[in-house]
Design an enzyme around this catalytic site. Structure first.
Site, short mmCIF file in Angstrom:
data_model
loop_
_atom_site.label_atom_id
_atom_site.label_comp_id
_atom_site.label_asym_id
_atom_site.label_seq_id
_atom_site.Cartn_x
_atom_site.Cartn_y
_atom_site.Cartn_z
CE LYS A 206 -125.42 -21.20 7.65
NZ LYS A 206 -124.45 -21.62 6.63
CD GLU A 212 -116.34 -17.95 20.26
OE1 GLU A 212 -117.42 -18.57 20.07
OE2 GLU A 212 -115.27 -18.33 19.76
N GLY A 267 -120.96 -19.01 6.24
CA GLY A 267 -120.68 -17.89 7.13
C GLY A 267 -119.75 -16.85 6.52
NE ARG A 268 -114.94 -20.41 4.36
CZ ARG A 268 -115.44 -21.49 4.98
NH1 ARG A 268 -115.97 -21.37 6.18
NH2 ARG A 268 -115.40 -22.68 4.39
CD GLU A 353 -113.95 -20.41 8.94
OE1 GLU A 353 -113.49 -20.08 10.04
OE2 GLU A 353 -115.10 -20.12 8.58
CG HIS A 384 -92.73 2.80 8.15
ND1 HIS A 384 -91.53 3.49 8.08
CD2 HIS A 384 -93.53 3.31 7.18
CE1 HIS A 384 -91.63 4.41 7.13
NE2 HIS A 384 -92.82 4.32 6.57
CE LYS A 512 -117.38 -22.76 15.93
NZ LYS A 512 -118.52 -22.80 15.02
O1 F6P Z 1 -115.26 -19.70 12.46
C1 F6P Z 1 -116.16 -20.76 12.33
C2 F6P Z 1 -117.53 -20.29 11.97
O2 F6P Z 1 -118.35 -21.39 11.84
C3 F6P Z 1 -117.55 -19.43 10.71
O3 F6P Z 1 -117.55 -20.16 9.56
C4 F6P Z 1 -118.73 -18.60 10.96
O4 F6P Z 1 -118.71 -17.49 10.14
C5 F6P Z 1 -118.58 -18.26 12.43
O5 F6P Z 1 -118.08 -19.45 12.99
C6 F6P Z 1 -119.80 -17.78 13.13
O6 F6P Z 1 -120.85 -18.70 13.12
P1 F6P Z 1 -122.32 -18.26 13.48
O7 F6P Z 1 -122.78 -17.27 12.47
O8 F6P Z 1 -123.15 -19.51 13.44
O9 F6P Z 1 -122.32 -17.65 14.85
#
Ligand code: F6P
Length: 546
Positions: A206, A212, A267-268, A353, A384, A512
Site C-alpha cells: 500500500k 521487507e 492493510g489487513r 493488529e 497431536h 519498524k
Molecule cells: O504490519 C503492519 C502493516 O502496516 C500492516 O498493517 C500492513 O498490512 C503491512 O504492514 C504492509 O504494509 P504495506 O502494504 O504498506 O507494505
C-alpha cells in the site's frame, strides 16, 4: 463517552459471569434440551453453533443490551457510510465498498467511491484475462507461467490464505508463489524454481515503502536483470499494487501497470482490493469475484439481521464475554479443513493488529482485558500437538472449530474420520470426564485398585472448555468470502464493544522505526547508537561473527 464498566449491561454481565463461573456446561445441556436450538443459527452456506459457550439466556440478554448501550448500530452505519471512524489516522473504513453489489453510492469526502472501485475491478479482470490467455507476454515474447507475489502483512496474508484455501479449484494455467519474509531464503527458493522469461512479479505494498517488501522487490529486479539485461524489460514482468504512484514510478513500473487502492482500505482488510490480484491471476477473475460476492452476503447479513441472530455480533460478544468477563486470555482457531490451514495466521493479524490495544477512544487506559491472544492450526495436527493443554491445562482457551460438510476432494472415508474428530473434540471439551466415569472405565479394564488411585487425578478432565462450531457447506470461493467477512465484522464489533480504535496499528510502527536505525548500524561503517547493554551485546556478537 461513558466508561464501559459504568454501563448497566456491563455490570449485569459481571454478575452473570460470577454466577456462570460456578456452572458446568454439561449441566446446562442436561437442564435444557433446546440449548442447541437456542444458541445456534444458520445462514446460507453456514451453521453457527455457540451452544457450547458458557452462557445462559440471562447472560445472552445482557450481551444484547450491551450492543444497544454502546450504540453499535450507529457505529455500523458510520462505517458503511464512509465516516472517518479511523479517527487517529483521519480515514474512513470502507473495505465493504470493495465488494458492494447494491448499486448504491458510497461517499467519502463528498465523492462517490464506487465508480473508482468498479474501474479497478475491471482493470483486474482485463489484466487477469490477458495474462491467463497468454496475450500478455514477457521480454522474449513468452506467456507468463509463474506469478511471484511479493508483499507482507495485509499485503500478503489475505491473498496467500485465500489461494491456499482455494487451490483445489485451480485450472493449472499458472503457478503462484508468495514471498513475504525478508529472510533471503524465501525469495531465493522461489527464484530457483521460476524462469525470468515467464515470470510476472506482483509487488503489493500500500505504501510502497515497507522495508521487507522493497528489499525483496529490489532483489527480484536484480535477479531479473541478470537475465533480461535491459531495464526496458521490467515493465513486462513487474506490476504493482499500491497507493503510492511516486514510489512505483521511481521503482520503474509504468503507471498503467499499477493497480490502485485507497487510504480507506486498511492493510489487513485489503484482500478485496487489487491486493487480491494474485488470487485473480492464479484462479481466474470469476473466483475472485465469487469471494467478493460471499463477503457481500455477510455485509448484508451484518447490516440487516437482528442482533440475537447476527453472527458477527454474536462472535464479538462471545469474545468479549470470554476475555473481559470470564478472564480467558487466549483463543484458538482450529480449522478441520486442510484448505483453511492459513486461517489462524490470517486471523492473528486481523484481530491482534486491530484490537490488541489497551487505550479507549478518549485516550484513557481501559480497565479490562481487550482481545485474546489468537493462535491455532488445523485441528487434526493441533490434536497431536497442543490439545493436551486445551483439555487439561490450567488456562482455559475457548476455541473456534471450523469444518465443512463436503470436502474439496473425496478420498475414501477421510472426511468422515476428520469430522468425527471435529465432533468428538468439542464434546470432550464441553463435557470432560469426571471421577465417577474414570473409575468406571478403569474398573472395566480390570486395573488394580492401587493403580486406579494413582491414575484417577491424572485422567479426570474438568471439561467446561467453551467452543464455537462453524460448519460450512464446502470451502469454495463464496464460503471463503463469507468466513473472512464474518471475522472482519466481528473485529469491528469487538472494537466498538471495547472502545478500541481497530483500524490503526501504532504498535507496529515503533518496531519498524527502531529496525531501520539498527539496520544502519549493521550496514554502514561508523554508525553506532546507544542501546541497553543487552541490545548492544547482541549487536556486537552478531557483528563479530557474521
Ligand atoms: O504490519 C503492519 C502493516 O502496516 C500492516 O498493517 C500492513 O498490512 C503491512 O504492514 C504492509 O504494509 P504495506 O502494504 O504498506 O507494505
Amino acid at each position: 463517552m461513558s466508561c464501559r464498566s459504568n454501563l448497566s449491561s456491563w455490570q449485569a454481565l459481571e454478575q452473570s459471569a460470577a454466577n456462570l463461573k460456578q456452572q458446568k456446561l454439561k449441566s446446562l445441556f442436561a437442564q435444557d434440551d433446546q440449548r442447541f436450538d437456542k444458541f445456534s443459527c444458520q445462514i446460507p452456506g453456514l451453521l453457527f453453533d455457540y451452544s457450547k459457550q458458557l452462557i445462559d439466556e440471562d447472560a445472552f440478554s445482557h450481551l444484547i443490551s450491551l450492543v444497544e448501550e454502546v450504540n453499535l448500530d450507529a457505529w455500523r452505519k458510520k462505517m458503511f457510510c464512509g465516516e472517518k471512524i479511523n479517527f487517529t489516522e483521519d480515514r474512513a473504513v470502507l473495505h465493504t465498498a470493495l465488494r458492494n453489489r447494491s448499486g448504491s453510492s458510497v461517499m467519502v469526502d463528498g465523492e462517490d467511491v464506487m465508480p473508482a472501485v468498479q474501474t479497478e475491478l475491471d482493470k483486474i479482470k482485463h489484466f487477469t484475462e490477458k495474462v491467463r490467455s497468454g496475450e500478455w507476454t514477457g521480454y522474449t515474447s513468452k506467456a507468463v507461467k509463474d506469478i511471484v507475489a511479493i508483499g507482507v502483512g495485509g499485503s500478503n496474508l489475505g491473498p496467500q490464505m485465500a489461494t491456499e484455501a482455494l487451490k483445489a479449484h485451480t485450472d493449472d494455467k499458472l503457478n503462484v508463489h508468495y514471498v513475504s519474509n525478508v529472510d533471503g531464503v524465501q525469495l531465493a527458493d522461489v527464484l530457483n524454481k521460476v524462469d525470468p522469461e515467464t515470470s510476472l512479479f506482483v509487488i503489493s505494498s500500500k505504501t510502497f515503502t515497507t522495508s521487507e517488501t522493497m528489499t525483496n522487490a529490489n532483489s527480484a529486479v536484480k535477479w531479473f536483470l541478470n537475465s533480461a539485461k535491459s531495464e526496458a524489460a521490467i515493465e513486462k514482468h513487474f506490476v504493482a499494487v499500491s497507493t503510492n504512484l511516486q514510489k512505483t514510478r521511481a521503482f520503474g513500473i509504468a503507471d498503467e501497470n499499477v493497480f490502485t487502492m485507497w487510504d480507506w482500505v486498511g492493510g489487513r482488510f485489503s484482500l478485496w482490493s487489487a491486493i487480491g490480484l494474485p488470487i485473480s491471476l492464479y484462479l481466474g477473475f470469476e473466483v475472485f469475484s465469487d469471494i467478493l460476492a460471499g463477503a457481500y452476503e455477510i455485509d448484508e447479513h451484518f447490516k440487516n439481521a437482528p442482533t440475537s441472530q447476527n453472527i458477527p455480533i454474536i462472535m464479538a460478544l462471545l469474545s468479549v464475554w470470554n476475555t473481559s468477563f470470564l478472564g480467558y486470555k487466549a483463543q484458538a482457531i482450529l480449522p478441520y479443513d486442510q484448505a483453511l490451514h492459513m486461517l489462524p495466521a490470517y486471523l492473528q493479524q486481523g484481530e491482534m493488529e486491530s484490537n490488541g490495544k489497551s487505550v479507549a477512544f478518549d485516550g484513557r487506559t481501559v480497565e479490562y482485558t481487550t482481545v485474546p491472544l489468537i493462535w491455532g492450526m488445523t485441528g487434526i495436527n493441533g490434536q497431536h500437538a497442543f490439545y493436551q493443554y486445551l483439555h487439561q491445562g490450567n488456562n482455559i482457551v475457548p476455541a473456534d472449530f471450523i469444518a465443512s460438510v463436503k470436502p474439496q476432494k473425496v478420498v475414501d472415508k477421510h472426511h468422515d474420520i476428520l469430522l468425527s474428530n471435529f465432533f468428538a473434540q468439542t464434546e470432550a471439551m464441553m463435557a470432560g470426564v469426571d471421577e465417577q466415569q474414570v473409575r468406571k472405565d478403569l474398573a472395566e479394564k480390570g486395573i488394580a485398585q492401587e493403580k486406579v488411585e494413582q491414575l484417577i487425578a491424572h485422567k479426570i478432565h474438568q471439561g467446561n472448555r467453551p467452543t464455537t462450531s462453524m460448519i460450512l457447506d464446502t470451502v469454495d470461493a463464496k464460503a471463503v468470502g463469507r468466513l473472512i467477512a464474518l471475522y472482519e465484522h466481528k473485529i469491528f464489533c469487538q472494537g466498538i464493544l471495547l472502545e478500541i480504535c481497530s483500524f490503526d496499528q501504532w504498535g507496529v510502527e515503533l518496531g519498524k522505526g527502531l529496525a531501520s536505525a539498527i539496520e544502519a548500524e549493521l550496514t554502514q561503517d561508523n554508525v553506532h547508537h546507544e542501546h541497553d547493554s543487552s541490545t548492544n551485546g547482541l549487536i556486537a556478537y552478531y557483528k563479530q561473527r557474521r
